[in-house]
Structures are given as C-alpha cells and as structure tokens.
Motif scaffolding. Sequence first.
Motif, PDB file in Angstrom:
ATOM      1  N   GLN A 286       0.869  -1.110   0.035  1.00  8.07           N
ATOM      2  CA  GLN A 286       0.052   0.049   0.076  1.00  8.07           C
ATOM      3  C   GLN A 286       1.005   1.353  -0.088  1.00  8.07           C
ATOM      4  O   GLN A 286       1.891   1.197   0.719  1.00  8.07           O
ATOM      5  N   PHE A 287       0.634   2.100  -0.784  1.00  8.47           N
ATOM      6  CA  PHE A 287       1.069   3.407  -1.120  1.00  8.47           C
ATOM      7  C   PHE A 287       0.608   4.279   0.242  1.00  8.47           C
ATOM      8  O   PHE A 287      -0.460   4.593   0.158  1.00  8.47           O
ATOM      9  N   THR A 288       1.159   4.605   1.403  1.00  6.96           N
ATOM     10  CA  THR A 288       0.633   5.033   2.527  1.00  6.96           C
ATOM     11  C   THR A 288       0.075   6.374   2.138  1.00  6.96           C
ATOM     12  O   THR A 288      -0.837   6.704   2.912  1.00  6.96           O
ATOM     13  N   PRO A 289       0.529   7.334   1.556  1.00  4.03           N
ATOM     14  CA  PRO A 289       0.100   8.468   1.301  1.00  4.03           C
ATOM     15  C   PRO A 289      -1.431   8.688   0.893  1.00  4.03           C
ATOM     16  O   PRO A 289      -2.126   9.140   1.239  1.00  4.03           O
ATOM     17  N   ASP A 290      -1.751   7.530  -0.035  1.00  2.37           N
ATOM     18  CA  ASP A 290      -3.038   7.352  -0.471  1.00  2.37           C
ATOM     19  C   ASP A 290      -4.031   6.895   0.651  1.00  2.37           C
ATOM     20  O   ASP A 290      -5.243   7.227   0.558  1.00  2.37           O
ATOM     21  N   LEU A 291      -3.563   6.648   1.918  1.00  2.00           N
ATOM     22  CA  LEU A 291      -4.579   6.342   2.999  1.00  2.00           C
ATOM     23  C   LEU A 291      -5.517   7.375   3.292  1.00  2.00           C
ATOM     24  O   LEU A 291      -6.360   7.267   3.702  1.00  2.00           O
ATOM     25  N   SER A 292      -4.863   8.594   3.198  1.00  2.00           N
ATOM     26  CA  SER A 292      -5.636   9.672   3.647  1.00  2.00           C
ATOM     27  C   SER A 292      -6.417  10.354   2.610  1.00  2.00           C
ATOM     28  O   SER A 292      -7.110  11.459   2.416  1.00  2.00           O
ATOM     29  N   ARG A 293      -6.597   9.607   1.427  1.00  2.00           N
ATOM     30  CA  ARG A 293      -7.429  10.256   0.142  1.00  2.00           C
ATOM     31  C   ARG A 293      -8.219   8.944  -0.473  1.00  2.00           C
ATOM     32  O   ARG A 293      -8.270   9.436  -1.916  1.00  2.00           O
ATOM     33  N   ILE A 294      -8.230   7.717  -0.236  1.00  2.04           N
ATOM     34  CA  ILE A 294      -8.791   6.664  -0.763  1.00  2.04           C
ATOM     35  C   ILE A 294     -10.540   7.174  -1.356  1.00  2.04           C
ATOM     36  O   ILE A 294     -10.915   7.623  -0.600  1.00  2.04           O
ATOM     37  N   VAL A 295     -10.696   6.771  -2.344  1.00  6.17           N
ATOM     38  CA  VAL A 295     -12.021   6.899  -3.006  1.00  6.17           C
ATOM     39  C   VAL A 295     -12.510   5.467  -3.106  1.00  6.17           C
ATOM     40  O   VAL A 295     -11.904   4.697  -3.780  1.00  6.17           O
ATOM     41  N   ALA A 296     -13.604   5.404  -2.416  1.00  8.43           N
ATOM     42  CA  ALA A 296     -14.257   4.154  -2.542  1.00  8.43           C
ATOM     43  C   ALA A 296     -15.726   4.052  -2.705  1.00  8.43           C
ATOM     44  O   ALA A 296     -16.513   5.082  -2.219  1.00  8.43           O
ATOM     45  N   SER A 297     -16.468   2.881  -3.262  1.00  7.81           N
ATOM     46  CA  SER A 297     -17.774   2.964  -3.568  1.00  7.81           C
ATOM     47  C   SER A 297     -18.418   2.523  -2.149  1.00  7.81           C
ATOM     48  O   SER A 297     -17.773   1.891  -1.314  1.00  7.81           O
ATOM     49  N   GLU A 298     -19.824   2.710  -2.177  1.00  8.73           N
ATOM     50  CA  GLU A 298     -20.670   2.525  -0.996  1.00  8.73           C
ATOM     51  C   GLU A 298     -20.487   0.808  -0.830  1.00  8.73           C
ATOM     52  O   GLU A 298     -20.360   0.338   0.290  1.00  8.73           O
ATOM     53  N   ALA A 299     -20.517   0.079  -2.054  1.00  9.25           N
ATOM     54  CA  ALA A 299     -20.653  -1.528  -1.925  1.00  9.25           C
ATOM     55  C   ALA A 299     -19.251  -1.875  -1.392  1.00  9.25           C
ATOM     56  O   ALA A 299     -19.288  -2.895  -0.741  1.00  9.25           O
ATOM     57  N   LEU A 300     -18.206  -1.303  -1.648  1.00  3.33           N
ATOM     58  CA  LEU A 300     -16.963  -1.834  -1.077  1.00  3.33           C
ATOM     59  C   LEU A 300     -16.838  -1.450   0.318  1.00  3.33           C
ATOM     60  O   LEU A 300     -16.299  -2.310   0.903  1.00  3.33           O
ATOM     61  N   LEU A 301     -17.220  -0.559   0.705  1.00  2.00           N
ATOM     62  CA  LEU A 301     -17.092   0.063   2.095  1.00  2.00           C
ATOM     63  C   LEU A 301     -18.115  -0.734   3.035  1.00  2.00           C
ATOM     64  O   LEU A 301     -17.700  -1.072   4.208  1.00  2.00           O
ATOM     65  N   SER A 302     -19.236  -1.121   2.621  1.00  2.00           N
ATOM     66  CA  SER A 302     -20.227  -1.792   3.297  1.00  2.00           C
ATOM     67  C   SER A 302     -20.192  -3.441   3.717  1.00  2.00           C
ATOM     68  O   SER A 302     -20.729  -3.877   4.611  1.00  2.00           O
ATOM     69  N   THR A 303     -19.127  -4.107   3.114  1.00  2.00           N
ATOM     70  CA  THR A 303     -19.209  -5.591   3.240  1.00  2.00           C
ATOM     71  C   THR A 303     -17.954  -6.062   2.935  1.00  2.00           C
ATOM     72  O   THR A 303     -17.155  -5.630   1.976  1.00  2.00           O
ATOM     73  N   PHE A 304     -17.551  -7.224   3.660  1.00  5.17           N
ATOM     74  CA  PHE A 304     -16.438  -7.899   3.141  1.00  5.17           C
ATOM     75  C   PHE A 304     -16.474  -9.370   3.557  1.00  5.17           C
ATOM     76  O   PHE A 304     -17.480  -9.705   4.521  1.00  5.17           O
ATOM     77  N   ASP A 305     -15.855 -10.284   3.341  1.00  5.01           N
ATOM     78  CA  ASP A 305     -15.805 -11.691   3.925  1.00  5.01           C
ATOM     79  C   ASP A 305     -14.267 -12.157   4.205  1.00  5.01           C
ATOM     80  O   ASP A 305     -13.410 -11.568   3.641  1.00  5.01           O
TER      81      ASP A 305
END
Length: 515
Positions: free
Chosen positions: A300-319
């Motif tokens: 992970q490119f750590t500077p990107d941690l403070s500006r990640i763009v993600a969809s609602e579906a990606l954030l809402s669930t995982f397994d």
Amino acid sequence: MPRKKLPIGIQTFREIREDNCYYVDKSGMAVDLIQTGKAYFLSRPRRFGKSLFLDTLKELFEGNRALFTGLAAEPVWDWSRKFPVIRVSFSDGVLQSRAQLDQRIRELLRVNRERLGLSLPAGLPETDLAGSFADLIRQAHQASGQRAVVLIDEYDKPILDNIDHSGVAAELRDGLKNLYSVLKGSDEHLKFVFLTGVSKFSKVSLFSGLNNLTDITLEERYSALCGYTDADVDMVFAPELPSLDRKLIRDWYNGYNWLGTPVYNPFGLLLLFRTRQFKAHWFETGTPTFLIKLLRERQQFTPDLSRIVASEALLSTFDVDNIPVEALMFQAGYLTIADVWQVPGRSEYTLKYPNLEVQTSLNDCLLQSLTDGRSPPVGKLYRLLQAQDFAGLKTLLHSFYASIANDWYRKNELSGFEGYYASIFYSYFAALGVDIRLEDPTNFGRIDMTVLFAGQVFLFEFKVVELNPAGSALQQLKDMAYADKYRARAEPIHLIGVEFSKTSRNIVGFEVETL
C-alpha cells in the motif's frame, strides 16, 4: 450536568473524578429506532459505546422507568408494557475454534433461559444450538404474552479475532451463521432485533435469508448514535475542559463521520479527561497487527490512505476470503468519510484519517513494521524541524532508511520506484502529526509533499536517481516556482530536494534552499 448517581444503561462514563460522573442521553434515538422499524444492524469501531446503547434498549424494553427520569425517552415511552429481552454478547474473551464458539453459545442461551425463568424442553439437546435459540425466542413470547426482543452485541468478534487465520475464521463464520439464521424464521415471535459489530460481513456469508435487517451504519440521523458530538463535549463535559486546549481536543479525538454529525470516540476522550494527557488512548487498546500485515503484503502506498476513494458497496461489506483494505480500515475506525459524491443509484466516498490520534499512531506502527518493531525517534524529527537543522534531518532520515530490513526490499517488487521511498518518508512525518499536503497543486504542477509546521513551510520533491538521471529534485522545485503558492504567508520557505537510490536503498542527495 454532573450527577452523583446515574441511571444504569444511560451512563456513558464512570468516575472521571471520584466525585463527578457525566452522561450523554441517547434514549431519544433509541425510541425513534423502535418506533420506526423492527430489525437493525449497526457497524461501529471497537470501544464506541455499542454495548452501552444495547443496555439502553434493554432497560427500555424491560420497562425500568426509574432509570430514565428526566431523559428524552421518559415522556414518549409506553412504560405499561414490558418485553422479554434476550441479550447475546461475544465481547468477552477470544474464541479460537468452532468448539469454543459452540460452547459459548450454549452458555449464553442457558443464561438467558434462566434469567427469563424458562427451561430447555425435554428431548431438545443443548448441542442443537439453532433449535435451542429458536425455542428460547418462542418460549419467551408465549410465557410473557409479549413478543421477544433480541439484542446481539459484537456479533462478528469471534471472526475478527481470527481474521489472520482464514480457515478458523471461516469455521466460526459458519457457526455464527447457524445461530443468526434462526432470526428470520422466528419473525412472528419477535418485537425487535438489533445487532452491533465492527464489520459488516456479506449477507450471503453470514446473514443468509435475513433480508429484513436494516443497516443504519450510514444513515445521517443516526451518525451520532454512538460517540460524542462537539455539542456534547461543550455542554456535558464543560467542567473537564479548563487547562486543556479545546482545538487540540478536537484535532486529536474528533472526526469520525458516518454521513452526519462528526463524533469523538468516547474511550479516548474520556481517558484524556482522566489523565489530562494527549495520547493514543483508543489506538493503544488494540494494535492492528493484521491490518499492518495486510498493508505491507499489498504494498500500500501510504500517502493514499488519507485520500482513498471507494464505493458504498466496497465499504459496506467483506468476507474472510475477500478483504478490501478500504473496507477493513473504514469499518475498524482507521479511516472515516471526508466527502461523498452521489448520483442516483450510486455513492462514492473519499476517506481520510479521522483525527491525529489515528494518523500518528497508524503511521508509527507502519514504520515500526519496517524496522523489526523499533519505534522511530519522532520527537527528534520534531526538534530538528523546529530548529531548521537540515543536516541533522538528513542524518536522521538516512539512519532510518538504513535500519529497514533487507527482507522488506526483497519482498517489495516496487521498492525501486519513487513512490515507495516517498511513502516511507511521508509516514515518518505523518507519525509526527504535522499538517501534510500531498501532491500539493500549483499553477505549474504538483509539489510532492508540503509540510506546514511551527510557522515554516517545507516543500519536498522526491526523485530516484536511476529513474531521473538528468536533473535534481531541488532544481525542479525552483524551476516550477512552487514556492510562489506560499509566499503570501510571509513565513520561511524551505525547498528540500531528496534523492534516493534503488541501488543503495537510501538517500543519496539532500539539498536545501531557504527563501
């Protein structure tokens, strides 16, 4: 207002001082949830007051009016009705096998039966966990004449405790799925259901068939259901504020956002009031070793941690077999929502660190993971910047790069690229908690990293010499006139060109010019 004696289930902090306790009233939100729906799910990070909110729901349904005297729920709740409450919590201890999980479930069901004055029917074995749970719900309804309330706390903790052992985590997931599947078939006996946890596992993997569960994690009106708002801090905790920097309190502990009012993590804020020290109180209660391991494995490119763009579906669930970094960090509380972009049928979220506590602590952990657990001398970095000691700054950073284990470079396929040297550089400054602006835009281009600190402006440009043999990093800062953006601040501006070598794996050029 401080109270000597607080209502159980509403109290959110005990004994900040020996003679003072405080409470934040969430009972109005509890009533609103009960009146507008039947089955809910709420995801919040650990130590955010989820268990306490379930206590509030329990006391409401059991009709303990005396505990709500003067609170929002008292005049609007029907105290003449009492409902049987089944309370299941996986918050205590660590379960490391399916057998341990099944034993814990049997014990939880037994405790609830005894508390409600019920017994296991003859012929129904305790080992039939789904059957025992379904029978408990049915009996609770029939014995009381009121449909049952089921409150499940930390529903996912057995899985998360074993998330770095996918085989065990999958077994525990299947055991919990067997338990939770009962809720759908018991609908006629249920008045209200509320599940809390840190993560939202997919319905297919854990909530199969439970399609009537309303997820309020990202509902604006319930954003402050757990946690304290700025208004709560100023009103309820006013006696604790003198001698503490109010802006620093906000910068260090506020900022968690679920599309509504930002909130403070209660645990960290209350320990601040007790200790009077700005420390990583919440972060230190659970070092995210699995997360750090995942970030390193995925480079992970750590500077990107403070500006990640993600969809609602990606954030809402995982397994357990598919864990997006963004979802894990958001649900666990290491990232929060900074911005939202919406069009009909789709939402995208820009994420950020919620506050300085998380930013500094997480980046410090990332740095330690590169150096076999040795903490970087962040305090020394602070003093060198303050003193404008650039020779000392070069020596400090050179020494840190030299301490990174060879194994990291061997496993990191991208270690020869500029971004990964800059990533480590960024994490060092982020661990300090200074104002950092990445890829800072100007009218001629983007500054790799800007740091605003102690009335000074530090502009950094990074290069890997093998990839950029033609020109120096410092010269690019000058040629692009990057300093012009900050001249109006009338502060010293330091142009710092940093050059790395993928051969020596260290800084080979460090030029500074002060304007």
